[in-house]
Design an enzyme around this catalytic site. Structure first.
Site, PDB file in Angstrom:
ATOM      1  N   GLU A   9       0.818  -1.217   0.000  1.00 43.92           N
ATOM      2  CA  GLU A   9       0.000   0.000   0.000  1.00 43.92           C
ATOM      3  C   GLU A   9       0.850   1.265   0.000  1.00 43.92           C
ATOM      4  O   GLU A   9       0.422   2.301  -0.494  1.00 43.92           O
ATOM      5  CB  GLU A   9      -0.914  -0.011   1.232  1.00 43.92           C
ATOM      6  CG  GLU A   9      -1.993   1.047   1.214  1.00 43.92           C
ATOM      7  CD  GLU A   9      -3.045   0.804   2.294  1.00 43.92           C
ATOM      8  OE1 GLU A   9      -3.464   1.791   2.909  1.00 43.92           O
ATOM      9  OE2 GLU A   9      -3.448  -0.365   2.507  1.00 43.92           O
ATOM     10  N   ASP A 106      -2.601  -3.105   3.250  1.00 45.35           N
ATOM     11  CA  ASP A 106      -2.944  -3.273   4.666  1.00 45.35           C
ATOM     12  C   ASP A 106      -4.014  -4.339   4.847  1.00 45.35           C
ATOM     13  O   ASP A 106      -4.980  -4.415   4.070  1.00 45.35           O
ATOM     14  CB  ASP A 106      -3.432  -1.947   5.254  1.00 45.35           C
ATOM     15  CG  ASP A 106      -2.273  -1.024   5.596  1.00 45.35           C
ATOM     16  OD1 ASP A 106      -1.113  -1.418   5.389  1.00 45.35           O
ATOM     17  OD2 ASP A 106      -2.535   0.096   6.070  1.00 45.35           O
ATOM     18  N   TYR A 340      -0.797  -4.725  14.171  1.00 40.19           N
ATOM     19  CA  TYR A 340      -1.698  -3.926  13.344  1.00 40.19           C
ATOM     20  C   TYR A 340      -2.657  -3.096  14.208  1.00 40.19           C
ATOM     21  O   TYR A 340      -3.323  -3.634  15.101  1.00 40.19           O
ATOM     22  CB  TYR A 340      -2.503  -4.846  12.431  1.00 40.19           C
ATOM     23  CG  TYR A 340      -3.288  -4.118  11.367  1.00 40.19           C
ATOM     24  CD1 TYR A 340      -2.656  -3.545  10.279  1.00 40.19           C
ATOM     25  CD2 TYR A 340      -4.672  -4.004  11.454  1.00 40.19           C
ATOM     26  CE1 TYR A 340      -3.369  -2.880   9.289  1.00 40.19           C
ATOM     27  CE2 TYR A 340      -5.397  -3.342  10.476  1.00 40.19           C
ATOM     28  CZ  TYR A 340      -4.733  -2.788   9.402  1.00 40.19           C
ATOM     29  OH  TYR A 340      -5.452  -2.121   8.441  1.00 40.19           O
TER      30      TYR A 340
END
Length: 537
Positions: A9, A106, A340
């Site tokens: 990304e 992501d 994350y």
């Protein structure tokens, strides 16, 4: 020779994948290539939904006659500012020597949407597409994600939800912004005297949040403070003082009286003064300990952080906005320090729990918590964590809770002071689950003088347990603030301004704590003085 293409990304994430895969090939404009693989990247969104005028020029002019705008098929276009990178990515996706595409955006709905739009606009066909789903950017996790990558079709439902969310945002924004602007924009301009029509922006989330803010602001502006008056007695058993709060109880001259604001306060000061005069007339001013309740209380470590809980605590501790917290924790994620961030889970997965000792072990290199990490490993408490409430696969949708990876410690030196504090908050919450509960001794006293009841509550910490690691030094609000072992704290009072009685006497006096343990029902305790404390809603 066929090659695998890895599409991330952001450029920084792409570089982490290249490092993990040991791709030391040439860096070209927009990608890195070796003999076996290519790594490329988006720069956030490369593709967006087209405005109505792209469907038909008539929609460029805002008019009630063209509403509602509900296209049967939605159009998309490349964002002009990133068109160059799109062409690079599109070309790589369709290169004849690329047979497998690894989607490394992501691991969430938005990341999935970013790739799907690019693949849609690039018209990718006849390529194997695999989804890399990772929880941190450590080399070990990246390689695991690639090794266990599933076919991209496994994430079709996630993609569908992303498309649906985007279409909902688009249709609401386009239609309601135009409608309300056409209906009320000029009225607002006239009121504000701007001289031109005011555009009223409407959004699925923005408008709802704005409504909540406005309703709350109106409540604040319309709120009128109400004063109330409490009667506080200072009692002196064995020449050691503590405060007790008067409350209306059956038998009291003010039980269910219209003079009461609440059970522990009066609407007018003169009523409180009348009570103090009546009690002062009783001689000697002795109260009888009508009831004393002693019980132990166990306080377990809280669940781990998800993004919302972390944002809430950082707002209280460091006075930063939720957006600032997200930026900080995103930075920590990209530096491989935490897992994350965009997660709603507050527990770990069973798979992660099996190797959690690695995360703990890494924190031995984090000076503020090195001793706690070593203690957690030595105790072996991590071995049974899978059987606790901190591990639950059913409570995890996309990602488990935010925890330190135990890696990337070299990056700590480059962190801002705020980022370092947020990292420490996450690490302390994580380590605390490997510590025993905090244990308190609670005392609840009810004293009676002339049929009027006073109440006092105390809590003495017997064992700090997890609180010794959970405390965050230097924060404005400590999420698990604690007294020292053996120190008492007053636990009475309510939430209204002026009603909490925090300045209890002898709170840190060991003799006072010992005296509490000796009190018995029926004991006669001198009432030293009475005071009126004013509070307000």
């Amino acid at each position: 020779m066929s090659k695998s293409l890895y599409i991330a990304e952001k450029p920084s994430v792409a570089q982490e994948f290249a490092n993990a895969l040991k791709i030391n090939g040439r860096r070209s404009d927009g990608y890195i290539e070796s003999e076996q693989a290519i790594v490329t990247w988006c720069v956030g969104h490369l593709v967006t939904m087209s405005y109505p005028e792209c469907y038909d020029p008539k929609y460029k002019r805002w008019s009630l006659e063209t509403l509602p705008f509900l296209p049967k098929e939605f159009k998309y276009e490349v964002i002009p500012s990133v068109e160059k990178q799109f062409k690079i990515v599109s070309g790589l996706l369709n290169r004849p020597d690329v047979d497998t595409i690894y989607v490394c955006t992501d691991s969430g709905r938005e990341g999935e949407y970013i790739y799907r739009l690019v693949a849609q606009m690039a018209d990718v066909k006849d390529k194997a597409q695999k989804r890399v789903w990772i929880d941190s950017q450590t080399e070990e996790e990246i390689l695991r994600g690639i090794r266990e990558a599933k076919d991209e079709t496994e994430y079709d439902n996630l993609s569908a939800s992303a498309y649906l969310r985007a279409k909902e945002d688009y249709l609401m924004g386009i239609n309601f912004s135009r409608l309300l602007t056409l209906k009320y924009g000029q009225n607002i301009s006239n009121y504000l005297r701007t001289g031109k029509n005011t555009v009223i922006s409407v959004g699925r989330v923005m408008t709802c949040v704005m409504g909540m803010v406005i309703r709350r602001e109106r409540e604040i502006r319309d709120f009128v403070k109400t004063p109330f008056y409490r009667v506080i007695g200072t009692f002196s058993p064995q020449d050691m003082d503590f405060d007790g709060e008067w409350k209306s109880a059956p038998g009291s001259r003010y039980f269910e009286s219209p003079y009461l604001y609440k059970e522990n306060g009066f609407k007018e000061r003169k009523t409180a003064e009348a009570l103090t005069r009546a009690l002062s007339a009783v001689q000697p001013m002795n109260a009888v300990l009508q009831a004393i309740e002693k019980k132990k209380e166990t306080k377990n470590p809280p669940l781990l952080y998800n993004l919302a809980e972390l944002q809430n605590d950082c707002s209280k501790m460091f006075k930063i906005s939720p957006d600032e917290t997200l930026k900080v924790v995103q930075e920590l994620y990209e530096k491989k320090l935490v897992t994350y961030p965009r997660t709603d889970a507050r527990v770990l997965s069973t798979a992660v729990a099996k190797e959690i000792y690695k995360n703990i072990g890494g924190l031995k290199n984090f000076e503020p918590l090195a001793g706690f990490a070593a203690e957690a490993l030595e105790s072996g408490s991590f071995k049974g964590i899978a059987k606790t409430r901190y591990v639950n696969d059913k409570q995890i949708t996309d990602h488990y809770a935010i925890i330190p990876t135990g890696q990337g410690m070299g990056a700590l030196r480059s962190l801002s002071p705020l980022s370092a504090k947020v990292y420490e908050v996450i690490a302390r919450r994580f380590l605390s689950i490997f510590y025993p509960p905090a244990i308190y001794q609670k005392y609840a006293l009810e004293l009676v003088i002339d049929k009027e009841h006073f109440f006092a509550n105390f809590r003495v910490m017997l064992e700090a347990g997890y609180l010794k690691v959970a405390d965050v030094p230097g924060s404005k609000k400590k999420p698990d603030a604690k007294p020292k072992d053996g120190q008492a704290e007053n636990a009475s009072g309510d939430s209204e301004e002026g009603s909490a009685d925090s300045a209890q006497k002898n709170m840190d006096n060991p003799e006072f704590i010992a005296m509490l343990g000796t009190l018995k029902k029926g004991a006669v305790i001198p009432l030293k003085s009475l005071a009126i404390k004013e509070g307000e809603t």
